[in-house]
Design a protein around this motif. Structure first.
Motif, short mmCIF file in Angstrom:
data_model
loop_
_atom_site.label_atom_id
_atom_site.label_comp_id
_atom_site.label_asym_id
_atom_site.label_seq_id
_atom_site.Cartn_x
_atom_site.Cartn_y
_atom_site.Cartn_z
N GLY A 86 8.26 5.96 -13.24
CA GLY A 86 8.77 5.72 -11.90
C GLY A 86 10.28 5.68 -11.84
O GLY A 86 10.84 5.31 -10.83
N ASP A 87 10.99 6.06 -12.96
CA ASP A 87 12.45 6.01 -13.00
C ASP A 87 12.98 7.39 -12.61
O ASP A 87 13.24 8.23 -13.47
CB ASP A 87 12.92 5.58 -14.38
N GLU B 16 0.83 -1.20 0.00
CA GLU B 16 0.00 0.00 0.00
C GLU B 16 0.87 1.26 0.00
O GLU B 16 0.56 2.24 -0.69
CB GLU B 16 -0.91 -0.02 1.22
N GLU B 17 1.98 1.17 0.81
CA GLU B 17 2.88 2.32 0.82
C GLU B 17 3.49 2.55 -0.55
O GLU B 17 3.62 3.69 -1.01
CB GLU B 17 3.97 2.11 1.87
N VAL B 18 3.88 1.42 -1.21
CA VAL B 18 4.44 1.55 -2.55
C VAL B 18 3.42 2.12 -3.52
O VAL B 18 3.72 2.98 -4.35
CB VAL B 18 4.95 0.18 -3.04
N ILE B 19 2.16 1.62 -3.37
CA ILE B 19 1.11 2.14 -4.26
C ILE B 19 0.91 3.63 -4.02
O ILE B 19 0.78 4.44 -4.96
CB ILE B 19 -0.19 1.36 -4.02
N GLU B 20 0.87 4.00 -2.71
CA GLU B 20 0.70 5.42 -2.40
C GLU B 20 1.88 6.23 -2.94
O GLU B 20 1.70 7.32 -3.50
CB GLU B 20 0.58 5.60 -0.89
N THR B 21 3.10 5.66 -2.74
CA THR B 21 4.28 6.37 -3.24
C THR B 21 4.23 6.50 -4.76
O THR B 21 4.54 7.57 -5.31
CB THR B 21 5.55 5.62 -2.82
#
Length: 614
Positions: free
Chosen positions: A523-524, A398-403
């Motif tokens: 995302g790079d 979820e944190e990755v998705i939010e990030t």
């Protein structure tokens, strides 16, 4: 065959219904153990019985041998007595009266009972007369008064002869079964001494095992001596058991025993043996054809061993029963415990890890329960740990998705800012919110870059305006400054080229910003930063070009100042300068700036006569 091969063969031969059931396998194993114990017990009992029976036979043979030795000694004693009487002085001297006194004295000294008293006879075989005798009615009588058995033994030769058993002449008052010891007196006379002994003298003296019946049979298998019953003397033994024949065949040195029956003949006249099977020990008496026979009925002879054997069989049966009972209890408890454990493991296999696995046993089954309980607890801990890891992974996801969402949103915002900046709005700035260091760094670098670009562009715009103003002023006086105008024209051309280069650099900067935006979309962040670094380098080149342009402009100003006197020529050149500067102004005017930067033109010599721009 290897152990694995043998076990594999056993498994193959064992039905599946047996292999799948511990209780059935335990029962079969218990049955095998019971059969083994029973077989060992039965064989042991049988062996013990056989050994005891052989021991009974050996005891009877030993008893018969002892009695035969005792009879042999008795015969030797009687023979010696007869020989002693035959060698006595009165007998040798032929003094009848003296020998009669000696015979009477010997009988009195031996203290025999009147009923079974032995007798001594001195027989003159030459005359056929009984010259002396302890029986008064025999004195002076013919030898015919003697039993025929005794008469047949009178011609003894040089050795003592033991006659067969016989019964006194029935005309006598007390006829008794007897045997006689006939001894020659010597070579100088034809006389013999006859010593007759009643058979009943040995009755009651025969030894036995305490429960046995002993008797002695002669060569004609008639009873010579009986342990208890005088009425059986001189009666046929009547047994077809082979014991007398076996004794005579083996000889005095090799006694034996056998099992026979049922009893009959003389043995049947013994109440304890009547009609029963029995054990008989036999032994031949030395120097005779007599056979000692010791009899014991089977029940008495083997009663102890049979009792022991029966107790052994009962003990074996009780042992088997105990094994069965104990095995049944242990097997049932173990099978039930394993069955319960199997059900609980099946419940664990279905995912129920809350099942209780506990046993109060301390043996292998108890340790097995403890092992499964520990395995269940360990499995539960691992599942709990995996669940925690899963939750942490979900939170991280979820944190990755939010990030990612934040990065995409921020990248989109940055892209819009870059697009507007690329469109010429150099007042755009990227906002920083402190949420992501990399994005904040990109925004800071971009803002720094765009600030420098804005400053540079503002200076260029100001320069273009000043050039335009100067061109107008110079145009009005260009007629006199031809050379300065031509010089300015060349400088303006250089400025135009620099502006073209700057435009291309700005185009590359715009493309790099687009690439950075695209990298941010993917995302790079590292690639985006590299692209922005490229933009910064491009803008640095623009700044360098701008400085070069300013230097050229200063040269133009100096030339215009130096050629101020040549205004006519400058006017003509100014017209051309305005014509070239205006497109640069139009291009730079596309950039919007908020900062105004003064651009100082320095004076210089008037423009000299120069070349015209073609």
């Amino acid at each position: 065959m290897s152990d694995d091969g043998l076990l594999g063969l056993v498994r193959t031969a064992t039905p599946n219904v047996v292999r799948r059931s511990f209780a059935l396998k335990f029962f079969i194993a218990l049955l095998c153990i019971g059969l083994l114990v029973g077989s060992v017990g039965a064989l042991g009992t049988q062996q013990m019985t056989a050994e005891f029976e052989q021991q009974v036979l050996d005891e009877h043979a030993t008893t018969a041998k002892q009695e035969a030795d005792s009879l042999a000694n008795w015969n030797r004693q009687n023979s010696r007595f007869a020989e002693t009487m035959a060698r006595s002085q009165p007998v040798r001297a032929g003094n009848v009266s003296a020998m009669q006194r000696r015979f009477d004295r010997e009988m009195r000294e031996r203290n025999f009972d009147a009923d079974d008293q032995p007798n001594l006879h001195y027989v003159d075989t030459g005359t056929g007369v009984v010259a002396a005798s302890t029986k008064s009615n025999y004195r002076g009588e013919s030898v015919d008064i003697l039993n025929e058995t005794v008469q047949s033994a009178l011609d003894t030769g040089s050795a003592t002869v033991i006659t067969d058993a016989y019964t006194d002449t029935p005309t006598l008052e007390s006829p008794q079964p007897r045997i006689a010891y006939v001894t020659p007196v010597g070579p100088s006379t034809d006389a013999v001494v006859v010593y007759t002994v009643p058979l009943q003298m040995r009755t009651g003296t025969l030894s036995g095992t305490g429960t046995s019946t002993s008797m002695v049979v002669g060569g004609d298998n008639q009873v010579l001596f009986h342990e208890l019953n005088n009425d059986l003397l001189r009666t046929p033994y009547g047994e077809d058991n082979g014991a007398p024949a076996a004794a005579r065949e083996s000889g005095p040195a090799d006694p034996g025993a056998l099992r026979a029956g049922p009893a009959h003949g003389a043995l049947n006249g013994t109440a304890s043996m009547a009609g029963q099977e029995y054990v008989v020990g036999y032994a031949q008496v030395l120097d005779t054809d007599w056979v000692v026979l010791v009899h014991t009925d089977i029940e008495t002879a083997y009663g102890t061993v049979r009792s022991v054997a029966n107790r052994g069989l009962v003990a074996t049966a009780l042992g088997i029963a105990a094994i069965g009972a104990i095995g049944a209890v242990l097997g049932r408890n173990t099978a039930n415990a394993l069955s319960r454990l199997t059900k609980k493991t099946e419940a664990m296999q279905r995912g129920d890890l809350d099942v209780e696995i506990r046993s109060g046993r301390v043996d292998t089954v108890g340790r097995l329960h403890d092992g499964f309980a520990a395995m269940r607890d360990s499995l539960q801990d691992r599942i709990d740990e995996a669940e925690r890891e899963r939750k942490r992974a979900e939170v991280s996801r979820e944190e990755v998705i939010e990030t990612n969402a934040y990065l995409q949103e921020t990248a989109a915002t940055y892209s819009e800012v870059m697009e507007r900046a690329a469109a010429g709005d150099l007042t755009q700035r990227m906002a920083t919110d402190g949420e992501h260091d990399a994005m904040d760094a990109i925004a800071g670098d971009f803002n720094e870059m765009i600030t420098e670009l804005e400053k540079t562009t503002g200076q260029l715009k100001r320069f273009a305006e000043q050039v335009e103003e100067s061109g107008t002023v110079v145009g009005s006086s260009a007629a006199s400054v031809k050379d300065a105008a031509e010089q300015v024209a060349e400088s303006v051309q250089t400025i135009s080229d620099d502006a073209h280069v700057q435009r291309e650099n700005l185009q590359r900067a715009t493309e790099s910003v687009d690439a950075a935006v695209a990298a941010l979309d993917d995302g790079d962040v590292a690639a985006a930063r590299d692209e922005l670094d490229s933009v910064a380098g491009t803008l640095t080149e623009v700044a360098d070009a701008t400085e070069h342009t300013m230097a050229e402009a200063e040269n133009v100003a100096g030339a215009a100042e130096e050629q101020a006197a040549e205004l006519n020529e400058v006017s003509r050149r100014a017209d051309e300068l305005v014509r070239y500067v205006r497109p640069l102004h139009d291009v730079l005017d596309r950039f919007e700036t908020e900062s105004e930067h003064q651009f100082v033109f320095t004076g210089g010599p008037s423009l000299g006569e120069g070349e015209r721009d073609d």
